[in-house]
Design an enzyme around this catalytic site. Structure first.
Site, PDB file in Angstrom:
ATOM      1  N   ASP A 150      -2.878   2.478  -6.201  1.00 57.51           N
ATOM      2  CA  ASP A 150      -1.745   2.556  -5.274  1.00 57.51           C
ATOM      3  C   ASP A 150      -1.717   1.389  -4.291  1.00 57.51           C
ATOM      4  OD1 ASP A 150      -3.980   3.222  -3.848  1.00 57.51           O
ATOM      5  OD2 ASP A 150      -3.094   4.931  -2.829  1.00 57.51           O
ATOM      6  N   GLU A 151      -2.304   0.277  -4.633  1.00 55.25           N
ATOM      7  CA  GLU A 151      -2.456  -0.804  -3.667  1.00 55.25           C
ATOM      8  C   GLU A 151      -2.580  -2.123  -4.432  1.00 55.25           C
ATOM      9  OE1 GLU A 151      -5.693  -1.836  -0.158  1.00 55.25           O
ATOM     10  OE2 GLU A 151      -5.993  -0.103  -1.449  1.00 55.25           O
ATOM     11  N   ASP A 166       0.863  -1.178   0.000  1.00 57.22           N
ATOM     12  CA  ASP A 166       0.000   0.000   0.000  1.00 57.22           C
ATOM     13  C   ASP A 166       0.902   1.231   0.000  1.00 57.22           C
ATOM     14  OD1 ASP A 166      -2.199   1.564   0.124  1.00 57.22           O
ATOM     15  OD2 ASP A 166      -2.797   1.003   2.157  1.00 57.22           O
TER      16      ASP A 166
END
Lengths: 405, 381
Positions: free
Chosen positions: A106-107, A12
């Site tokens: 983003d993860e 993350d």
């Protein structure tokens, strides 16, 4: 130490949007930064950790966040920066394992079970990812959770945010999980918490100790899964996004192209390459998008349906080039020197199984068959001699100093 | 110029005229509605997008001072629409400024000198200049022809000619034909008197406007067609019409539509329009982007039509339609259900006839002797 049945990572990025901004604008580092709409109805897309200290968080109306932290600076990432940085991070993931399941920009979950022998201990792999993401992005940090399954990996990445690394070894699962509140299990909301609290159950450890039937009684059909999660059991696989949503080619030029005719050449070359990849992957596309970036990084995209007269998806080079060209010709009146040109196709479906709408006039089937034969021949030559061995004449004028003979 | 208008009538007129106007015209004068108040008490409103021009004569108006004004269409429409408490509005020009006044409101709108609006040829000037043909029909006939063809016209096809609707005049016959390359609709009517033959392609936007104007079925519509324009005048007297729409024609050659209308279909089945429409609509529920076709299986033995569809990863549908009188061969053919329902929606007759020949040959839908629709099948995998 018992062996790891699977090694799952949850990566993350830390305050991703805000961190990208702080990285690009050094004067904002160490300051509370909000990324998002500044207008009356703006919403915070991301808050830097400095802003989070004041209670700002994402999805909050900007007005609320500004009241919590009046000194916060509202900033905007440079065009394309979020995607660029995300692509860099995912590039790192994909070098470690092909089993990458993006959860958002983003993860991601990574299954690195098969990489352990090659790359070392789970912790070493996670450290390597953190280091390489930092290097590839020029300074962004991420938090990584390492565990035997997705549920635990996600919990682990939260435990030491930001810039953290937490490994939950198989033998430590209960030790970590048991003291946590039941609300940490995704899907147990306030109602579920209250229902369990009436049994005196507040922690995951207490939940684990209940018989499955009782949990099912309290939480319904979902209870069984919750009970398994409470024991640290979760066998959901990491599903890589194999089904590509689009196929594209783009190129940045060393010097901005100022001749529209040269740009047409590049577009045509891109269309050829994209169509060849479609055919290679046995896909058909419905939509063509062109992307144009000017010298000042301002980027525009234009898209349209591929028109092969019959409104059906296609992998024909001529149809994709015609659509890309039509988009370009509609835009060319505002021509300015360009830094980057891209062509992509989307709305993909598998070729072979599609139905075809017949046409009233002419013999489109014949055209279609001729074009397909041409594409097949060109593909065969490209497979043997490389993709530059045979090209449309136009795409040879794309300002590249290839050797053509 | 000073006119006092009944607001409701003014709103109707302004809505119609501003429907033609291109608000983003590079020439701001063309984004205006032209007001023209004559000494004999008539007010006309004119709007144009350079291709189509609409001129409306306004009833229930009091011309206090004849004159002209150019008023930006978009704001004019918004103001007249918003002044919904006013029974009447006064519109007054003062140089290039227009004043729109109600009981408690006064809007000043900056317009343009009226003479900067392009000259609009009248129906009379076109009729006098030896058009290819000139004839009179009724609003009802015209709207029937448009409704039953326009839906099949192409929208943004690179073959511009089929983005419009072909109008064919021959003797007393008046026909319209539209196609998008996959289906074709043709509708015929007759007029009382003969006129010279002519063919032209009318832009779809002009036809949509004509549909809005043709709300009184009995009202006469005078039509004049030249090499470059078609003009439609609504009202008893063409030179003093209630509404006059003039449009440039679509250039290009309409495809040879007569050749694709099949003449020797083997299978002919009569359906109740609503029964067929319902069956197609229901079968279409289980189609999707990848699998749009509905399979129609005509079965001689069981005297039934079975419609079926299949959407991958979703499911399948089967709808049975009883064909008591069916004695033809078995045939299975796929169609885009939208193409069928589009036609069934505009058919007024309660009965439709479907004619087929082979799974890879066009299907024919006929109704009432004046409507004919050719639809190409889908090759189902």
């Amino acid at each position: 130490m018992p062996p790891w049945p699977r090694v799952i990572l949850h990566v993350d990025m830390d305050a991703f949007f805000a961190s990208v901004v702080q990285l690009d604008q050094p004067e904002l580092r160490g300051k509370p930064v909000l990324v998002g709409g500044s207008g009356k109805r703006g919403v915070v897309a991301a808050a830097s950790y400095e802003a989070r200290a004041f209670g700002c968080r994402s999805a909050q109306p900007t007005g609320v966040a500004m009241r919590l932290c009046p000194q916060a600076i509202i900033a905007r990432p440079g065009p394309g920066r979020i995607r660029d940085q995300s692509e860099r991070a995912f590039g790192v993931f994909e070098r470690v394992t092909p089993l990458v399941q993006p959860l958002s920009i983003d993860e991601a979950f990574l299954d690195v079970t098969g990489s352990v022998r090659l790359l070392g201990e789970p912790r070493a792999i996670a450290e390597r990812i953190r280091r390489e993401v930092f290097e590839a992005t020029g300074g962004l940090t991420c938090s990584v959770g390492v565990a035997p399954n997705k549920f635990l990996a996600k919990i682990a990445s939260e435990l030491d945010k930001p810039d953290g690394l937490v490994v939950i070894e198989p033998e430590r699962v209960h030790e970590v999980l048991d003291p946590m509140l039941v609300g940490a299990i995704h899907g147990i909301g306030p109602a579920g918490e209250a229902s369990l609290a009436s049994l005196g159950v507040r922690t995951i450890g207490a939940l684990r100790a209940l018989p499955t039937e009782v949990v099912r009684e309290r939480l319904g059909t979902f209870g069984e899964r919750v009970h398994r999660l409470a024991q640290g059991l979760d066998d959901r696989p990491v599903r890589p996004d194999r089904e590509a949503k689009s196929i594209g080619h783009e190129r940045t030029f060393g010097e901005d192209l100022s001749d529209p005719e040269e740009v047409r050449g590049v577009l045509c070359a891109h269309a050829e390459d994209v169509a060849r990849r479609l055919r290679k992957h046995a896909r058909l596309a419905r939509t063509v998008t062109i992307k144009v970036r000017y010298g000042n990084f301002e980027t525009i995209t234009r898209q349209r349906a591929i028109d092969d007269d019959h409104e059906r998806p296609t992998d024909r080079t001529d149809a994709i080039w015609a659509a890309a060209r039509a988009l370009f010709e509609a835009w060319v009146r505002q021509f300015r020197p360009v830094r980057l040109i891209g062509v992509s196709v989307s709305g993909l479906s598998e070729s072979g199984a599609t139905e075809t709408q017949m046409g009233l006039f002419g013999a489109p089937e014949a055209t279609d068959e001729r074009q397909r034969a041409l594409d097949r021949a060109a593909d065969a030559i490209a497979a043997k001699f490389g993709k530059n061995a045979v090209r449309r004449a136009r795409s040879m004028r794309d300002g590249d100093d290839r050797s053509w003979w | 110029m000073k006119v006092i208008c009944e607001r409701a009538a003014l709103l109707d007129a302004v809505n119609l005229v501003s429907g033609v106007v291109n608000n983003r015209s590079p020439r701001p004068q063309l984004a205006c509605v032209k007001f023209d108040a004559s000494a004999d008490g008539e007010l006309t409103l004119t709007g144009t997008d350079a291709e189509i021009t609409l001129r409306l004569s306004l009833a229930r108006v009091d011309v206090a001072e004849p004159g002209q004004a150019l008023i930006p269409a978009d704001k004019l429409r918004q103001i007249v629409s918003a002044e919904d408490n006013e029974p009447t509005l006064t519109i007054e020009s003062d140089g290039d400024t227009a004043h729109i006044k109600g009981e408690d409101a006064h809007f000043q709108l900056h317009g343009f000198p009226a003479d900067e609006f392009p000259a609009i040829p009248s129906f009379k000037s076109i009729a006098d200049a030896d058009p290819k043909t000139i004839f009179t029909t009724s609003a009802g006939t015209l709207s029937g022809l448009i409704t039953r063809t326009l839906f099949a016209a192409a929208r943004e096809n690179s073959r511009y000619a089929i983005n419009g609707v072909l109008l064919v005049r021959d003797g007393k016959k008046l026909e319209m034909v539209a196609t998008d390359g996959r289906r074709l609709a043709k509708c015929s009517a007759t007029t009382d008197a003969k006129s010279d033959p002519a063919r032209c392609i009318i832009p779809s936007k002009a036809l949509s406007m004509l549909l809005k104007l043709a709300d009184e079925p009995e009202e006469p519509v005078h039509v004049a067609i030249t090499d470059t324009r078609a003009v439609f005048a609504f009202g008893d007297d063409a030179t003093d019409a209630r509404a006059t729409l003039s449009t440039s024609l679509v250039e290009g050659t309409f495809p040879p539509y007569e050749d694709v209308i099949p003449k020797d279909q083997d299978i002919k089945v009569t359906f109740d329009r609503d029964v067929l429409a319902s069956a197609v609509r229901r079968a279409a529920l289980l189609t999707n982007e990848e699998s749009r076709g509905v399979r129609l299986a005509f079965k001689g033995e069981t005297k039934a039509l079975e419609l079926s569809s299949r959407a991958p990863e979703m499911g399948e549908a089967r709808i049975a339609v009883d064909l008591a009188g069916y004695d033809g061969d078995d045939i299975e053919i796929g169609f885009n259900p939208t193409f069928l329902t589009d036609a069934l929606k505009v058919i007024t007759d309660p009965e439709v006839v479907i004619e087929l020949k082979a799974p890879n040959k066009p299907g024919l839908v006929k109704s009432g002797g004046d409507f004919l629709y050719v639809v190409m099948p889908v090759n189902l995998p």
